[in-house]
Design an enzyme around this catalytic site. Structure first.
Site, PDB file in Angstrom:
ATOM      1  N   PHE A 108       1.427  -3.143   4.096  1.00  0.00           N
ATOM      2  CA  PHE A 108       1.764  -4.448   4.642  1.00  0.00           C
ATOM      3  C   PHE A 108       3.276  -4.658   4.517  1.00  0.00           C
ATOM      4  CE2 PHE A 108      -2.526  -6.826   3.845  1.00  0.00           C
ATOM      5  CZ  PHE A 108      -3.136  -6.042   4.800  1.00  0.00           C
ATOM      6  N   HIS A 135      -3.406   8.104   5.174  1.00  0.00           N
ATOM      7  CA  HIS A 135      -3.544   6.752   4.630  1.00  0.00           C
ATOM      8  C   HIS A 135      -4.964   6.264   4.898  1.00  0.00           C
ATOM      9  CE1 HIS A 135      -2.282   3.002   2.975  1.00  0.00           C
ATOM     10  NE2 HIS A 135      -2.471   2.335   4.106  1.00  0.00           N
ATOM     11  N   LYS A 191      -9.867   7.845   0.791  1.00  0.00           N
ATOM     12  CA  LYS A 191     -10.274   6.440   0.624  1.00  0.00           C
ATOM     13  C   LYS A 191     -11.726   6.240   1.018  1.00  0.00           C
ATOM     14  CE  LYS A 191      -5.741   4.179   1.168  1.00  0.00           C
ATOM     15  NZ  LYS A 191      -4.894   5.347   1.443  1.00  0.00           N
ATOM     16  N   GLU A 204      -2.247   5.803  12.869  1.00  0.00           N
ATOM     17  CA  GLU A 204      -1.882   7.002  12.112  1.00  0.00           C
ATOM     18  C   GLU A 204      -2.217   8.263  12.910  1.00  0.00           C
ATOM     19  OE1 GLU A 204      -2.129   8.802   7.563  1.00  0.00           O
ATOM     20  OE2 GLU A 204      -3.555   7.244   8.184  1.00  0.00           O
ATOM     21  N   CYS A 221       0.802  -1.223   0.000  1.00  0.00           N
ATOM     22  CA  CYS A 221       0.000   0.000   0.000  1.00  0.00           C
ATOM     23  C   CYS A 221       0.836   1.276   0.000  1.00  0.00           C
ATOM     24  CB  CYS A 221      -0.922   0.001   1.212  1.00  0.00           C
ATOM     25  SG  CYS A 221      -1.709  -1.590   1.507  1.00  0.00           S
ATOM     26  N   HIS A 278      -9.583   1.514  -1.177  1.00  0.00           N
ATOM     27  CA  HIS A 278      -8.128   1.392  -1.061  1.00  0.00           C
ATOM     28  C   HIS A 278      -7.567   0.753  -2.329  1.00  0.00           C
ATOM     29  CE1 HIS A 278      -4.173   1.010   0.268  1.00  0.00           C
ATOM     30  NE2 HIS A 278      -4.313   0.255   1.348  1.00  0.00           N
TER      31      HIS A 278
END
Length: 413
Positions: free
Chosen positions: A399, A303, A335, A314, A164, A340
């Site tokens: 990830f 994010h 998002k 975050e 990501c 995503h």
């Protein structure tokens, strides 16, 4: 060593809310939700039935049938976006030193749909009967390779595969490459098309995806009822250019790229560090790279995936970096509209961040309903707003513990 200034001069995007960069940005300003029932395969019997698909894209309209047939959908997206970005910038390949022009385009997964279909073909017909185009259409780097072929750019061509964080890594790496004198022009960004049974099944089994059935309560970053992300698809490509090179040819300038930070949590395969320290360090590095202070940042494109751990971590990271100023800046997750897009997410969000600075408009986190004490900053709930912001960050956390943050500055000649 003198650091050269780097500006964004062209944008191209295909997203769940628009088939061009202007269409996508207008939809984001209007708060359009791109989440809907999956149409690319039959979801009967599956727990997850929603995704943020690209709608109305016909590759043959842009590429011609023979060319489109020899590209995976993720590559088609990238080539079409690169052409849009090039046209938007007014850049003409025939007038450039092509050895000083390069490509960095991320894809987290590549042609997964091709792998699935060719596996079925191999089982049915024998493994020596799979398509000779399987490998060169499915591998993740082929989007970058095909963009280089399409433009003739002969400088560095590479593909960050950092889940990501890939799109942000691509833009950040391209920024440093131009800033440090290795190229004058870089096409950079990310692309992804992984709305497939295997991807949905894999993310579902690891409990990463929202199983909501209401599109307006599925991708809900920072909301206390968030339960996972919504898989999206699309692409974003930017033209990054050395400032004098851009000014010499009278190029349009959207924003200046001034900082980049990349770190790794080195903690867990999928979960971020709960305290958000890896993301915090990436943001701090981007701010230091730009030579500014944290209190000069006015907006963060988060994010913000709509998973519990990510959004809380975050938020903690932002508090760590900004201290009291965290309560004064604004932070939203687009998002909530696009889902995503994995390796494309950071690239598309870099585009939205550049346009945020250019237009003086902060996009909302839509469909926000239930406040979460762990996510108690200004997330611009439901309705965007006008604001004169001079510096903005865009964050990506992937990830594997990958963290990337880019810092953009409002263009002021």
């Amino acid at each position: 060593m003198d650091r050269r200034r780097v500006v964004i001069t062209g944008l191209g995007a295909i997203t769940p809310v628009g088939l061009t960069a202007p269409e996508s940005w207008q939809a984001v300003k209007d708060g359009v939700c791109g989440v809907a029932p999956i149409t690319q395969f039959d979801t009967t019997g599956m727990k997850v039935t929603l995704a943020a698909e690209v709608k109305g894209f016909v590759a043959e309209d842009h590429l011609g049938k023979p060319e489109a047939k020899r590209m995976g959908r993720f590559t088609q997206f990238a080539v079409v976006c690169a052409r849009e970005a090039m046209a938007d910038s007014g850049l003409k390949a025939e007038e450039e030193d092509l050895d000083r022009c390069g490509v960095i385009i991320s894809s987290g997964i590549g042609g997964l749909a091709i792998t699935e279909s060719e596996h079925d073909r191999g089982l049915a017909r024998g493994w020596d009967r799979v398509s000779p185009f399987y490998i060169p259409t499915a591998i993740s780097n082929m989007a970058a390779g095909q963009v280089a072929i399409d433009t003739g750019f002969r400088g560095m061509c590479t593909c960050p595969v950092t889940a990501c964080a890939g799109g942000t890594n691509a833009v950040g790496d391209a920024f440093h490459y131009v800033r440090d004198g290795y190229a004058d022009v870089m096409l950079c960004g990310g692309t992804e098309s992984a709305v497939t049974p295997l991807a949905i099944g894999g993310f579902t089994s690891m409990k990463a995806l929202s199983q909501a059935t209401d599109p307006n309560r599925a991708s809900i970053p920072f909301d206390a009822e968030r339960s996972g992300f919504v898989l999206g698809e699309g692409a974003g490509v930017l033209v990054l250019e050395e400032l004098q090179h851009a000014l010499k040819r009278g190029a349009p300038i959207y924003a200046e790229v001034v900082g980049y930070g990349a770190t790794c949590d080195a903690y867990h395969m999928t979960a971020p560090r709960p305290d958000g320290s890896g993301g915090a360090k990436a943001m701090a590095l981007a701010i230091a790279d730009a030579g500014i202070t944290a209190d000069q940042v006015g907006y963060i494109n988060a994010h913000g995936t709509s998973t519990h751990l990510n959004d809380a971590g975050e938020t903690a990271a932002v508090k760590t970096v900004f201290g009291d100023h965290a309560r004064k800046l604004a932070m939203s997750s687009t998002k909530s509209m696009t889902g995503h897009m994995l390796g494309a997410a950071g690239a598309v969000e870099a585009i939205f961040t550049a346009l945020t600075l250019k237009d003086g408009y902060l996009p909302a986190t839509i469909n926000y309903s239930v406040p979460d004490p762990e996510c108690d900053l200004d997330v611009i709930p439901n309705t965007g707003r006008s604001a004169d912001v001079h510096y903005a960050l865009s964050n990506s956390l992937g990830f594997g513990g990958h963290n990337g943050s880019i810092l953009l500055k409002k263009w002021e000649a």
